[in-house]
Design an enzyme around this catalytic site. Structure first.
Site, PDB file in Angstrom:
ATOM      1  N   ASN A 154     -26.778 -55.156  83.608  1.00  0.00           N
ATOM      2  CA  ASN A 154     -25.893 -54.020  83.834  1.00  0.00           C
ATOM      3  C   ASN A 154     -25.550 -53.956  85.317  1.00  0.00           C
ATOM      4  O   ASN A 154     -26.379 -54.304  86.171  1.00  0.00           O
ATOM      5  CB  ASN A 154     -26.580 -52.715  83.395  1.00  0.00           C
ATOM      6  CG  ASN A 154     -25.587 -51.578  83.235  1.00  0.00           C
ATOM      7  OD1 ASN A 154     -24.909 -51.469  82.215  1.00  0.00           O
ATOM      8  ND2 ASN A 154     -25.493 -50.722  84.239  1.00  0.00           N
ATOM      9  N   ALA A 198     -12.698 -51.143  78.899  1.00  0.00           N
ATOM     10  CA  ALA A 198     -11.497 -51.988  78.871  1.00  0.00           C
ATOM     11  C   ALA A 198     -10.693 -51.814  80.152  1.00  0.00           C
ATOM     12  O   ALA A 198     -10.751 -50.777  80.813  1.00  0.00           O
ATOM     13  CB  ALA A 198     -10.642 -51.635  77.652  1.00  0.00           C
ATOM     14  N   HIS A 248      -6.811 -51.693  63.067  1.00  0.00           N
ATOM     15  CA  HIS A 248      -7.914 -50.976  62.419  1.00  0.00           C
ATOM     16  C   HIS A 248      -8.015 -49.551  62.977  1.00  0.00           C
ATOM     17  O   HIS A 248      -8.109 -48.577  62.226  1.00  0.00           O
ATOM     18  CB  HIS A 248      -9.228 -51.725  62.642  1.00  0.00           C
ATOM     19  CG  HIS A 248     -10.466 -50.915  62.393  1.00  0.00           C
ATOM     20  ND1 HIS A 248     -10.942 -49.994  63.301  1.00  0.00           N
ATOM     21  CD2 HIS A 248     -11.324 -50.879  61.335  1.00  0.00           C
ATOM     22  CE1 HIS A 248     -12.033 -49.411  62.817  1.00  0.00           C
ATOM     23  NE2 HIS A 248     -12.288 -49.940  61.629  1.00  0.00           N
ATOM     24  N   ASN A 249      -7.989 -49.438  64.304  1.00  0.00           N
ATOM     25  CA  ASN A 249      -8.119 -48.121  64.916  1.00  0.00           C
ATOM     26  C   ASN A 249      -6.922 -47.232  64.599  1.00  0.00           C
ATOM     27  O   ASN A 249      -7.075 -46.023  64.409  1.00  0.00           O
ATOM     28  CB  ASN A 249      -8.282 -48.264  66.432  1.00  0.00           C
ATOM     29  CG  ASN A 249      -9.675 -48.709  66.823  1.00  0.00           C
ATOM     30  OD1 ASN A 249     -10.391 -49.318  66.021  1.00  0.00           O
ATOM     31  ND2 ASN A 249     -10.084 -48.421  68.035  1.00  0.00           N
ATOM     32  N   SER A 266     -16.431 -52.816  65.390  1.00  0.00           N
ATOM     33  CA  SER A 266     -16.246 -51.470  64.856  1.00  0.00           C
ATOM     34  C   SER A 266     -17.476 -51.014  64.087  1.00  0.00           C
ATOM     35  O   SER A 266     -18.156 -51.804  63.443  1.00  0.00           O
ATOM     36  CB  SER A 266     -15.033 -51.423  63.926  1.00  0.00           C
ATOM     37  OG  SER A 266     -14.873 -50.112  63.395  1.00  0.00           O
ATOM     38  N   ALA A 279     -24.387 -49.438  77.866  1.00  0.00           N
ATOM     39  CA  ALA A 279     -24.071 -48.150  77.259  1.00  0.00           C
ATOM     40  C   ALA A 279     -24.522 -48.209  75.791  1.00  0.00           C
ATOM     41  O   ALA A 279     -25.176 -49.171  75.370  1.00  0.00           O
ATOM     42  CB  ALA A 279     -22.583 -47.854  77.371  1.00  0.00           C
ATOM     43  N   VAL A 280     -24.171 -47.219  75.008  1.00  0.00           N
ATOM     44  CA  VAL A 280     -24.683 -47.107  73.637  1.00  0.00           C
ATOM     45  C   VAL A 280     -24.394 -48.358  72.808  1.00  0.00           C
ATOM     46  O   VAL A 280     -25.292 -48.916  72.160  1.00  0.00           O
ATOM     47  CB  VAL A 280     -24.090 -45.865  72.944  1.00  0.00           C
ATOM     48  CG1 VAL A 280     -24.439 -45.855  71.465  1.00  0.00           C
ATOM     49  CG2 VAL A 280     -24.620 -44.589  73.602  1.00  0.00           C
ATOM     50  N   GLU A 320      -7.434 -45.981  61.246  1.00  0.00           N
ATOM     51  CA  GLU A 320      -8.482 -44.959  61.357  1.00  0.00           C
ATOM     52  C   GLU A 320      -7.874 -43.609  61.755  1.00  0.00           C
ATOM     53  O   GLU A 320      -8.224 -42.568  61.187  1.00  0.00           O
ATOM     54  CB  GLU A 320      -9.503 -45.420  62.398  1.00  0.00           C
ATOM     55  CG  GLU A 320     -10.657 -44.480  62.668  1.00  0.00           C
ATOM     56  CD  GLU A 320     -11.532 -45.002  63.801  1.00  0.00           C
ATOM     57  OE1 GLU A 320     -11.800 -44.227  64.734  1.00  0.00           O
ATOM     58  OE2 GLU A 320     -11.930 -46.185  63.750  1.00  0.00           O
ATOM     59  N   VAL A 341     -18.117 -53.674  78.325  1.00  0.00           N
ATOM     60  CA  VAL A 341     -17.774 -52.778  79.434  1.00  0.00           C
ATOM     61  C   VAL A 341     -16.428 -52.117  79.147  1.00  0.00           C
ATOM     62  O   VAL A 341     -15.724 -52.480  78.202  1.00  0.00           O
ATOM     63  CB  VAL A 341     -17.714 -53.551  80.769  1.00  0.00           C
ATOM     64  CG1 VAL A 341     -19.059 -54.184  81.073  1.00  0.00           C
ATOM     65  CG2 VAL A 341     -16.621 -54.616  80.757  1.00  0.00           C
ATOM     66  N   GLY A 389     -19.206 -47.944  65.495  1.00  0.00           N
ATOM     67  CA  GLY A 389     -19.870 -46.961  66.324  1.00  0.00           C
ATOM     68  C   GLY A 389     -21.319 -47.335  66.602  1.00  0.00           C
ATOM     69  O   GLY A 389     -21.745 -48.479  66.425  1.00  0.00           O
ATOM     70  N   LYS A 391      -8.267 -55.399  65.544  1.00  0.00           N
ATOM     71  CA  LYS A 391      -9.097 -54.218  65.829  1.00  0.00           C
ATOM     72  C   LYS A 391      -8.216 -53.038  66.207  1.00  0.00           C
ATOM     73  O   LYS A 391      -8.494 -51.888  65.831  1.00  0.00           O
ATOM     74  CB  LYS A 391     -10.080 -54.538  66.963  1.00  0.00           C
ATOM     75  CG  LYS A 391     -10.911 -53.343  67.433  1.00  0.00           C
ATOM     76  CD  LYS A 391     -11.725 -52.709  66.310  1.00  0.00           C
ATOM     77  CE  LYS A 391     -12.857 -51.826  66.812  1.00  0.00           C
ATOM     78  NZ  LYS A 391     -12.467 -50.684  67.627  1.00  0.00           N
TER      79      LYS A 391
END
Length: 484
Positions: free
Chosen positions: A34, A78, A188-189, A130, A13-14, A192, A76, A132, A185
């Site tokens: 993949n 979670a 962190h979110n 983190s 994915a991205v 955010e 992948v 994006g 993390k």
């Protein structure tokens, strides 16, 4: 044929694709795999064309191309997919090989998986990533935890691809054992969520209260980004507000006011409740998204439930400056609460967290990156045992300077019926934290009255519990001492 690949990455994915390209840019040979193998060929023929990236169409083929110790990174979804891939990988890996989960996994799952994988003779890393799409491609913040012996084998790769601060220090270092990386993390979110809510409340005050246009607000945020509020989220807010739709009107005004969420903010709040730490601002940010999702109900309620007119009169520039103070002071509270939570988690889960180092990891690459984080690192560099950011001289002075504007904004918002849940809860926390005596004594009396839950006395040592027969017809037996 001798294996040539440094690391494998599963999940195209991205984020997965961009991490692979980032690793390739830094001289590492990556095997891409993949579950839907057609995506491997598509990636090699498009985004990865002309690179040294190798494709694999099966897990055995992927593993065969890896140098020892083999390093396999999962990007992948979670939850169960991570466990499924671990089970698929185990038969093909050997003692000392390393499985890395780079998704947003719940830290308890990472604790469990670390123990499980280690029991099979392998090593495990659960790492927050983190930044994006852009961060993954050009330099994310990376927060690894798990099996300590695994770190030397991935350190060079992770620190090479991570974002760098001004002096070249990478925004990546070892966080701690088992679930520590994913916990940091998660926090962190949560922070955010808080930052985004605070910025949105400032936007609402200027838009609905002061009647400012999107271009005017964009200019304000751009100016704020030159000072103490300098951050990625303030920067992109200025960009968003000036962006025009095809008809020349601000695009932001056409976006439905119903915010989504993926769960990490909720996890942060749940953990805070388990540990008894009041991260009130992040909780309000999560609940604000929940309220926003009640769009149809809110539209119907707006026709029936009345309040004051939101227009704020007076000196626009003066009130805008007060909003800046409220935003800055509330941001300090949000990070204070986040660090309180990490400290409590470190005690609970026996992690040795480097709080200044965490601020440095967040200083670049990640969504909450800001100038502000440098001050947090300085605070912990001066005093590694600092119990609360509010007690650091810099932050204490910053709150002092911002307090008048902060209080004026919260009071004005209440008078005008403009919702500012994060600004208000931040101020309430500050006032509660600095209050030597709270009304909890009455709460304890009530609990003892109806449930014989006992209380402590201020004229007796802590740890002595008392029960009173408040009515004269109750008993003298308590239900057991309380927890505080």
């Amino acid at each position: 044929m001798e294996p040539t690949a440094d690391i494998a990455l599963i999940g195209l994915a991205v984020m997965g694709q961009n991490l692979i390209l980032n690793m390739n840019d830094h001289g590492f040979v990556v095997v891409a795999y993949n579950r839907t193998v057609s995506k491997v060929d598509e990636f090699l023929n498009k985004e990865a064309k002309g690179t040294k990236v190798i494709g694999a169409h099966s897990i055995p083929e992927m593993v065969a191309q890896l140098k020892r110790p083999r390093r396999v990174m999962l990007m992948v979804k979670a939850g169960p997919p991570v466990d499924e891939f671990i089970e698929q990988l185990l038969p093909h890996l050997e003692k000392g090989d390393i499985i890395i989960d780079g998704g947003n996994s719940l830290f308890q799952d990472t604790i469990r998986r670390t123990k499980y994988v280690e029991s099979k003779g392998l090593l495990y890393i659960g790492t927050g990533v983190s930044g994006g799409e852009d961060g993954a491609r050009h330099g994310p913040s990376i927060m690894p935890g798990g099996s300590p012996p695994a770190w030397p084998h991935v350190k060079n790769i992770f620190q090479s691809i991570a974002a760098k601060v001004e002096d070249g220090t990478p925004c990546c270092d070892w966080v701690g054992e088992d679930g520590a990386g994913h916990y940091v993390k998660m926090v962190h979110n949560g922070i955010e969520y808080g930052d985004m809510e605070l910025i949105s409340e400032a936007y609402q005050l200027m838009k609905e209260g002061l009647g400012m246009t999107a271009d005017e607000m964009s200019a304000v945020f751009a100016e704020w980004n030159k000072g103490e509020l300098d951050s990625y989220l303030i920067q992109i807010t200025a960009d968003i507000l000036k962006f025009k739709d095809t008809d020349g009107q601000p695009l932001v005004d056409k976006i439905l006011d119903a915010a989504g969420q993926k769960g990490t903010g909720k996890w942060t709040v749940i953990s805070s409740m388990d540990l008894g730490i009041p991260i009130t601002l992040i909780a309000e940010a999560v609940y604000s998204r929940c309220v926003s999702a009640l769009k149809d109900e809110r539209v119907a309620a707006a026709k029936k439930l009345k309040g004051p007119r939101p227009k704020i009169s007076g000196d626009r520039a003066k009130f805008t400056e007060a909003v800046r103070h409220a935003l800055y002071a509330s941001k300090i509270i949000s990070y204070t609460q986040g660090y309180m939570l990490m400290r409590a988690a470190a005690q609970e889960y026996h992690w040795n967290l480097n709080y200044g180092g965490i601020a440095l990891m967040w200083r670049g690459g990640c969504i909450i990156r800001s100038r502000f984080l440098g001050k947090i690192k300085e605070a912990f560099d001066k005093n590694s045992k600092l119990t609360n950011l509010l007690l650091d001289n810099f932050f204490r002075q910053a709150i002092k300077e911002s307090q008048r504007g902060w209080r004026n904004v919260v009071a004005m918002a209440a008078k005008k019926g403009l919702p500012t849940p994060a600004f208000a809860t931040a101020l309430n926390f500050y006032d509660s934290y600095r209050c030597a005596r709270l009304p909890a004594n009455l709460v304890q009396a009530q609990r003892d009255y109806f449930g014989a839950h006992t209380y402590e006395r201020i004229d007796k040592p802590r740890g002595e519990y008392f029960h009173t027969n408040w009515t004269g017809h109750g008993g003298d037996v308590s239900s057991g001492s309380y927890n505080a």
